[in-house]
Design an enzyme around this catalytic site. Structure first.
Site, PDB file in Angstrom:
ATOM      1  CG  HIS A  44      -2.015  -1.069   1.049  1.00 29.74           C
ATOM      2  ND1 HIS A  44      -1.856  -2.332   1.551  1.00 29.74           N
ATOM      3  CD2 HIS A  44      -3.209  -1.067   0.416  1.00 29.74           C
ATOM      4  CE1 HIS A  44      -2.919  -3.057   1.255  1.00 29.74           C
ATOM      5  NE2 HIS A  44      -3.760  -2.325   0.572  1.00 29.74           N
ATOM      6  CG  ASP A 173      -2.322  -2.540   9.531  1.00 27.79           C
ATOM      7  OD1 ASP A 173      -3.472  -2.921   9.260  1.00 27.79           O
ATOM      8  OD2 ASP A 173      -1.734  -1.643   8.898  1.00 27.79           O
ATOM      9  CG  MET A 174      -5.249  -8.126  12.316  1.00 18.38           C
ATOM     10  SD  MET A 174      -5.010  -9.502  13.509  1.00 18.38           S
ATOM     11  CE  MET A 174      -6.709  -9.739  14.060  1.00 18.38           C
ATOM     12  CD1 TRP A 225     -15.400 -20.547  15.047  1.00 14.25           C
ATOM     13  CD2 TRP A 225     -14.137 -22.194  14.219  1.00 14.25           C
ATOM     14  NE1 TRP A 225     -14.743 -21.148  16.098  1.00 14.25           N
ATOM     15  CE2 TRP A 225     -13.969 -22.161  15.628  1.00 14.25           C
ATOM     16  CE3 TRP A 225     -13.436 -23.158  13.485  1.00 14.25           C
ATOM     17  CZ2 TRP A 225     -13.127 -23.047  16.307  1.00 14.25           C
ATOM     18  CZ3 TRP A 225     -12.604 -24.038  14.162  1.00 14.25           C
ATOM     19  CH2 TRP A 225     -12.453 -23.975  15.546  1.00 14.25           C
ATOM     20  CE  LYS A 226     -11.827 -19.599  18.406  1.00 12.90           C
ATOM     21  NZ  LYS A 226     -10.939 -19.583  19.583  1.00 12.90           N
ATOM     22  N   GLY A 304       4.597  -4.896  15.193  1.00 15.75           N
ATOM     23  CA  GLY A 304       5.157  -3.586  14.872  1.00 15.75           C
ATOM     24  C   GLY A 304       6.666  -3.538  15.018  1.00 15.75           C
TER      25      GLY A 304
END
Lengths: 333, 333
Positions: A44, A173-174, A225-226, A304
Site C-alpha cells: 500500500h 495491522d491485520m 470460523w473465528k 510492529g
C-alpha cells in the site's frame, strides 16, 4: 534500489499537484504514501499510487470534498466522507477521535462514504504518536467466503490497533483473511508455496499452494470460523456506527468505494500519566521478549517490531523501491 | 439428561446460599451459570460451578466485595473489582458501560482486580439485550506461546462482541487460541483428532493430534502470528485502561486471579433508531445467509446462530446436563 524518504514524498506530491491536488491535504497524502513505503508496507505504498492518481483524475475520488460531521452524540460522532480522499478522511477522523478522547476519555468516530485508506496502521499510529490508544477498522467489498462456504460474501475488513510506547509503538495491522488475494497471486506467479496453510484446494483439503486456493476461491479467514465471524461483526459495527454502507451494499457496486470505517481513541496518557504508561507497556514488552525463540536465528517480535526495523533502515539507507515503479513515478505527470 | 432451566438455576442458587452467598448478586450468578449451560457453553456452566463454589468457600473469591468506581474520565471509568465475584463485577461494569453510552454515545469501563467471568459472551449479550453493541475482553494468565516460541508467555485473552438483532443477537465469543487446553485434553482422552490443525507437534509440523500439541506446548493462536499479536495487544490495552495487572503479573501468582477487563458499549439504538437498526442488521444477515454452503446438510451460520438454536432446544426440552455433574450439584451443600 533505495530513495531518500524526502525525495520519495516530494515526488508523490509533485504528481498530486500536477492533477490539481495541491494543498496541505495533498501533502498529507504524499507523506502517508511515502511513510507506508518507508515502513515496508509495499502493498500500500508506491505500487498503489498510480491507481490512486487515476482515481483522482477520473473523479471517482473527489479531492475537493471535505469530510463533514453529520451527527454528534457526545463522545461519538458520525462523519460523512463525501466520497473524498480516503487517506485524508481517515486522518481527519482519527484526529477527531483523539480530540473526543481528550474530552471524554474515549472517543469514537464513524465515517461513511469514504474511499480506500491504503494502510489502516497509519491512523492507529497517528493516535499512538499523540499518546492515545488508536483502534480503527474498515469494511471492504466482498473478498472472502464465510466459514462453511466457497462463495465470496464477506469483506476481509482490516483492523489496526496501536498502543503508545516510548521506544516504538505497538502496532497490530491485520486483515481478517490469512493472506490477501494479492499475496496469493504474487506467490502463484513466482511458483512459490505459502509459508503456512492459507486456504483450501478444490478437494477440500488445507493447502499451502496459492494456485489451488485461487481455484477453490476458499482463502482462509484467520482462525477458521473465528476470523469469518469477526469479519462479519466488524462490518456490521462499521455500518451501524457510521450509518454507512455494509459489505453487501458495497459488493453491488462495480468497484470498491463508499466504504464505512470506525475510529476509536482512548486517552492512554491521560488515564495513567506518561511515566506509569511508559513503565506499564515497557514491562509487558520486556516480559514478552524473554520468550525463547524456536529458531535461535530469529527473535520473538511484538506486533510492529519488524516494521520499526524496516523504518530505521529506510531512514538510514533510503526507502526501498521497485525500480520499475520508481521510474514510472518519475514519469507521471 | 435434561433439566428445566428454572430447576437448574434454582439449584445453583441453593448451593450459593448454603455457603452464605444469598442475595440478588447470588441470584445473578445462579442465572448466569444456568444460562451458560442453557446456551450450550458447557465449558463454563455446570462443570465450572464446583470450582466456583470452592473459590467462595476458600475466600479466594470474596463474595462480600462490591466493585467500586475509582476514577472517572467522562465516558471512560475505572472500576476496582476488589477481588470479588467475577460474574458480578462483569455484569456491573457492562451495565455501567451502557449507562455511559446512553449519556455519551459510547461508554468504556476498565475493571481491575477481578476474577474469572466464566463466559464473556454473557456480558456482551447483556449489552445487546439493552440495545447496545457490547464489546468486552479479559486478560488471563500465561496460556499460549507467542508466535515464534514454544514458551507459554501470553494469555488467550477471550473477547466477546454482540450486536443487537431483533431475531437473536449476533454474538462472537472467542479466545485468541484456536483451541483451549481443556479442549485438547478432552479430545486426547477420547482418542479423537481435532477437526482442524490446532498446533504444532514436537517436530514443528502442524497437526490435528491433541496429544502432540500438548507435548510440544505449541497450541496455535488464531491466524498464526495475527492472533498472537492480538492477544498481546488486548492484554496491554486491558492493563492500561483498567490500571490493573497484565498477563506477566498474573502469571507470577500461583493461580489466575486479579485479572483485568474492558467493557465497551455503543448506543446502537440511539444512533440509528430501532427501525433502521433492525433493518440494517437484518439486511446484513439476510445477505450472509445467501452464501451457498459447502455441505448441503449444513447451513452457513452467523456467530451466535448455533447458540440460539441450542438455547431454543434447551428451553423447549430442558437444559442438557452431564448426569454425573448434575448429581454432584444436587449433593452439594
Amino acid at each position: 534500489m533505495r530513495v531518500p524518504f524526502e525525495i520519495l514524498r516530494d515526488e508523490f506530491y509533485r504528481v498530486l499537484a500536477s492533477v490539481g491536488f495541491a494543498d496541505e491535504r495533498a501533502m498529507l497524502c504524499a507523506r502517508l504514501f511515502a511513510e507506508n513505503q518507508r515502513d515496508g508496507v509495499y502493498s500500500h505504498g508506491l505500487n498503489r499510487f498510480p491507481g490512486f492518481v487515476a482515481g483522482l483524475k477520473s473523479k471517482q475520488i473527489n479531492f475537493q470534498a471535505q469530510p463533514e460531521k453529520i451527527e454528534s452524540f457526545g463522545a461519538l460522532e458520525r462523519w460523512d466522507g463525501k466520497m473524498g480522499v480516503g487517506l485524508v478522511n481517515a486522518y481527519v477522523c482519527m484526529q477527531r477521535a483523539t480530540e473526543l478522547a481528550e474530552a471524554h476519555g474515549i472517543g469514537c468516530v464513524g465515517l461513511s462514504n469514504t474511499n480506500h485508506w491504503m494502510r489502516g496502521g497509519a491512523y492507529a499510529l497517528q493516535a499512538a504518536e499523540a499518546g492515545y490508544i488508536g483502534i480503527c477498522w474498515t469494511n471492504t467489498t466482498r473478498l472472502m467466503p464465510p466459514w462453511g462456504s466457497a462463495e465470496k460474501k464477506i469483506g476481509n475488513n482490516p483492523m489496526a490497533i496501536a498502543v503508545p510506547r516510548k521506544e516504538g509503538h505497538i502496532l497490530l495491522d491485520m486483515a481478517m483473511s490469512q493472506y490477501s488475494n494479492g499475496k496469493l497471486e504474487v506467490l502463484q506467479l513466482q511458483g512459490k508455496a505459502l509459508p503456512l496453510p492459507g486456504g483450501y484446494d478444490t478437494k477440500g483439503e488445507l493447502t499451502v499452494d496459492p494456485g489451488d486456493i485461487l481455484d477453490s476461491k476458499r482463502a482462509l479467514p484467520i482462525g477458521y470460523w473465528k476470523g469469518s465471524g469477526l469479519a462479519l461483526v466488524l462490518d456490521t459495527m462499521a455500518s451501524i456506527i457510521s450509518g454507512g454502507q455494509a459489505t453487501h451494499e458495497i459488493g453491488k457496486q462495480n468497484s470498491e468505494y463508499a466504504v464505512s470505517q470506525v475510529y476509536i481513541a482512548i486517552n492512554a496518557t491521560g488515564l495513567m500519566g506518561q511515566a506509569i504508561l511508559d513503565e506499564t507497556v515497557a514491562a509487558i514488552i520486556d516480559d514478552f521478549h524473554t520468550a525463547a525463540p524456536l529458531d535461535e536465528n530469529e527473535s520473538v517480535r511484538y506486533p510492529g517490531e519488524g516494521m520499526l526495523k524496516t523504518r530505521q533502515e529506510s531512514l538510514e539507507k533510503g526507502v526501498l523501491v521497485d525500480e520499475t515503479q520508481w521510474q514510472a513515478l518519475l514519469e507521471m505527470h
